[in-house]
Design a protein around this motif. Structure first.
Motif, PDB file in Angstrom:
ATOM      1  N   LEU A 380       1.390 -12.117  -6.527  1.00 41.14           N
ATOM      2  CA  LEU A 380       2.322 -11.079  -6.967  1.00 41.14           C
ATOM      3  C   LEU A 380       2.162 -10.783  -8.458  1.00 41.14           C
ATOM      4  CD1 LEU A 380       5.664 -11.964  -5.124  1.00 41.14           C
ATOM      5  CD2 LEU A 380       4.075 -10.113  -4.593  1.00 41.14           C
ATOM      6  N   MET A 381       2.017 -11.830  -9.263  1.00 43.24           N
ATOM      7  CA  MET A 381       1.882 -11.613 -10.703  1.00 43.24           C
ATOM      8  C   MET A 381       0.608 -10.849 -11.038  1.00 43.24           C
ATOM      9  SD  MET A 381       3.452 -15.066 -12.485  1.00 43.24           S
ATOM     10  CE  MET A 381       2.555 -16.242 -11.468  1.00 43.24           C
ATOM     11  N   GLU A 382      -0.477 -11.178 -10.335  1.00 48.63           N
ATOM     12  CA  GLU A 382      -1.736 -10.464 -10.585  1.00 48.63           C
ATOM     13  C   GLU A 382      -1.619  -8.989 -10.211  1.00 48.63           C
ATOM     14  OE1 GLU A 382      -5.660  -9.718 -11.658  1.00 48.63           O
ATOM     15  OE2 GLU A 382      -4.333 -11.417 -12.121  1.00 48.63           O
ATOM     16  N   ALA A 392       9.843  -8.376  -9.648  1.00 48.51           N
ATOM     17  CA  ALA A 392      10.900  -8.402  -8.632  1.00 48.51           C
ATOM     18  C   ALA A 392      10.780  -7.209  -7.687  1.00 48.51           C
ATOM     19  CB  ALA A 392      12.276  -8.423  -9.295  1.00 48.51           C
ATOM     20  N   GLU A 393      10.426  -6.040  -8.227  1.00 45.18           N
ATOM     21  CA  GLU A 393      10.282  -4.847  -7.401  1.00 45.18           C
ATOM     22  C   GLU A 393       9.111  -4.994  -6.442  1.00 45.18           C
ATOM     23  OE1 GLU A 393      10.734  -1.042  -5.758  1.00 45.18           O
ATOM     24  OE2 GLU A 393      12.104  -2.382  -6.834  1.00 45.18           O
ATOM     25  N   LEU A 394       7.991  -5.524  -6.933  1.00 44.58           N
ATOM     26  CA  LEU A 394       6.832  -5.706  -6.067  1.00 44.58           C
ATOM     27  C   LEU A 394       7.141  -6.712  -4.959  1.00 44.58           C
ATOM     28  CD1 LEU A 394       3.889  -5.117  -5.426  1.00 44.58           C
ATOM     29  CD2 LEU A 394       3.245  -6.916  -7.041  1.00 44.58           C
ATOM     30  N   ARG A 395       7.838  -7.784  -5.298  1.00 43.38           N
ATOM     31  CA  ARG A 395       8.211  -8.764  -4.271  1.00 43.38           C
ATOM     32  C   ARG A 395       9.081  -8.109  -3.202  1.00 43.38           C
ATOM     33  NH1 ARG A 395      10.480 -12.039  -7.357  1.00 43.38           N
ATOM     34  NH2 ARG A 395       8.789 -13.542  -7.647  1.00 43.38           N
ATOM     35  N   ALA A 400       9.712  -6.102   2.291  1.00 44.77           N
ATOM     36  CA  ALA A 400      10.163  -4.990   3.126  1.00 44.77           C
ATOM     37  C   ALA A 400       9.059  -4.556   4.071  1.00 44.77           C
ATOM     38  CB  ALA A 400      10.607  -3.817   2.245  1.00 44.77           C
ATOM     39  N   ARG A 401       7.829  -4.546   3.598  1.00 45.65           N
ATOM     40  CA  ARG A 401       6.694  -4.171   4.451  1.00 45.65           C
ATOM     41  C   ARG A 401       6.514  -5.189   5.580  1.00 45.65           C
ATOM     42  NH1 ARG A 401       2.254  -0.976   4.452  1.00 45.65           N
ATOM     43  NH2 ARG A 401       0.324  -1.822   5.307  1.00 45.65           N
ATOM     44  N   LEU A 402       6.697  -6.448   5.233  1.00 42.21           N
ATOM     45  CA  LEU A 402       6.578  -7.498   6.240  1.00 42.21           C
ATOM     46  C   LEU A 402       7.689  -7.368   7.285  1.00 42.21           C
ATOM     47  CD1 LEU A 402       5.063 -10.121   7.101  1.00 42.21           C
ATOM     48  CD2 LEU A 402       6.759 -11.366   5.778  1.00 42.21           C
ATOM     49  N   ASP A 403       8.937  -7.165   6.824  1.00 41.10           N
ATOM     50  CA  ASP A 403      10.071  -7.043   7.751  1.00 41.10           C
ATOM     51  C   ASP A 403       9.968  -5.825   8.653  1.00 41.10           C
ATOM     52  OD1 ASP A 403      11.115  -9.323   6.686  1.00 41.10           O
ATOM     53  OD2 ASP A 403      12.473  -8.287   5.295  1.00 41.10           O
ATOM     54  N   ALA A 404       9.300  -4.776   8.126  1.00 40.09           N
ATOM     55  CA  ALA A 404       9.164  -3.552   8.901  1.00 40.09           C
ATOM     56  C   ALA A 404       8.111  -3.676  10.008  1.00 40.09           C
ATOM     57  CB  ALA A 404       8.820  -2.379   7.991  1.00 40.09           C
ATOM     58  N   GLY A 405       7.399  -4.806  10.008  1.00 38.42           N
ATOM     59  CA  GLY A 405       6.406  -5.018  11.069  1.00 38.42           C
ATOM     60  C   GLY A 405       5.078  -4.376  10.792  1.00 38.42           C
ATOM     61  N   ALA A 406       4.826  -4.004   9.541  1.00 42.43           N
ATOM     62  CA  ALA A 406       3.535  -3.404   9.224  1.00 42.43           C
ATOM     63  C   ALA A 406       2.422  -4.418   9.327  1.00 42.43           C
ATOM     64  CB  ALA A 406       3.560  -2.813   7.821  1.00 42.43           C
TER      65      ALA A 406
END
Length: 413
Positions: A380-382, A392-395, A400-406
């Motif tokens: 995430l830092m990279e 924090a926004e990137l995390r 959210a992408r993971l939870d959305a099932g992407a």
């Protein structure tokens, strides 16, 4: 017998409150329903047909039933046998590959331990009691029996080793005998107290070598559902039942999100004479040696001096490599150790493909079926630096992408 032969079981527990011996382990396997042929066939392949007789009978010890096994020799055994000769005999025999590998592993453990206590190489070890036919019967029989029942995970409780003296081919030796102590030290095997037992040998080198080579861990019984119990009796009369219990079982927790029980080694030292740089390097080297966790806490030591408590959590089998790091990189004159127990959720690591780049994630499933997901901070830092995004926004976007099932649990988009 405790009933008809049970189905194959991946988990087994060796409960040895009065010690370990090869004949007790084999007797317990027979009590579970192990067919005689499962032992006789590989022994015949080793050229031992007609060299022994198994005297198996049900007895009582302290009012409890079990099977007692005695190996009667029908031919004169050699006075001694070099390990290199015995190894060639086992390696040349037409045994099943996995059985051959396990038998060699047991004797290798014993040869290395005997060599260490006598001050020479393993190949030069003269097996006296161990090289005799009865020890081959015990080792081959136990290895064949565990394979017969499909045991993949073998947990052994810490055995008491005994105290006093015993007469052997090497003369009168103190108890525990040197080979038993050497095996325990090499494998990090905890020994239960022998306090309260009458003087005498409780754990034999053969019994210890079998568990040193075959047990996946030494600890008190994990949560399990017993399916069958085999009882092997010892020959000595004690002030309590002299028995060993071999339990074939299922794990107590099954299914998605099931927690698992794990043994855990804790090492600690308090240090008040090292710089911050030295302490940071010590912790880095402990992590590199395989520690699961390394953390520090400020403490007040003698004479009011401020110090640092370094704590390491690791798999028990890494005890010795981690000690070497303490001695080489640390300034403490001692390291405290204790075995702990922990419950852990099953975990997995996956690679998540995102519009900003690949991110590694650790995931665990709770017993209620919900998931805990944690992106790797370094990734995430990279990516935050590359894309000029708040961390924090990137995390938040990645989760959210993971939870959305992407991305599926296996990392495939």
């Amino acid at each position: 017998m405790s009933g008809s032969a049970p189905a194959r079981s991946a988990l087994a527990l060796v409960d040895c409150p009065t010690g370990l011996a090869g004949n007790m382990l084999l007797a317990a396997l027979f009590d579970l329903g192990l067919p005689l042929a499962a032992v006789q066939q590989p022994l015949a392949a080793l050229g031992l047909e007609g060299a022994y007789r198994l005297r198996l009978e049900e007895r009582r010890s302290g009012g409890l039933r079990g099977q007692h096994l005695e190996v009667e020799l029908l031919e004169a055994a050699p006075a001694h046998r070099l390990w290199r000769e015995l190894r060639l005999q086992i390696a040349a025999a037409p045994l099943e590959p996995e059985l051959q590998q396990r038998v060699l592993a047991v004797f290798e453990q014993l040869a290395e331990a005997e060599g260490a206590v006598h001050g020479h190489g393993a190949d030069q070890v003269h097996f006296h009691e161990v090289g005799a036919v009865d020890a081959l019967v015990d080792v081959v029989g136990v290895c064949a029996g565990l394979l017969h029942f499909g045991v993949e995970q073998l947990v052994c409780t810490p055995p008491p080793a005994g105290h006093g003296q015993v007469r052997t081919a090497h003369g009168l030796l103190p108890l525990p005998v040197p080979a038993v102590l050497e095996l325990a030290q090499r494998r990090g095997i905890p020994l239960a107290s022998s306090e309260g037992f009458p003087p005498g040998e409780l754990t034999t080198p053969t019994g210890m070598a079998l568990m040193a080579a075959l047990a996946t861990r030494f600890a008190q019984a994990p949560p399990l559902r017993p399916r069958a119990v085999g009882i092997g009796l010892g020959s000595r009369a004690l002030d309590r039942p002299n028995l060993l219990r071999l339990v074939l079982a299922d794990g107590a927790e099954e299914g998605a999100g099931a927690t698992r029980w794990e043994p855990l080694l804790q090492q600690q030292a308090q240090i008040d004479d090292a710089s911050a740089e030295d302490l940071a390097f010590l912790q880095e080297q402990l992590r590199a040696a395989g520690a699961l966790e390394v953390y520090s806490q400020p403490v007040q030591m003698k004479k009011g001096r401020p110090g640092t408590l370094i704590t390491v959590l690791a798999p028990p089998e890494l005890a010795e490599p981690l000690r070497q790091v303490w001695w080489q990189q640390g300034s403490s004159l001692g390291v405290r150790e204790q075995l702990l127990q922990r419950w852990a959720l099953p975990r997995q690591q996956l690679d998540l493909q995102t519009p900003w780049g690949a991110v590694r994630l650790k995931r665990s499933q709770r017993p209620d079926g919900s998931w805990i997901s944690k992106p790797e901070a370094d990734d995430l830092m990279e990516l935050a630096r590359i894309h000029q995004l708040p961390l924090a926004e990137l995390r938040r976007r990645v989760l959210a992408r993971l939870d959305a099932g992407a991305d599926g649990p296996d990392g495939a988009p």
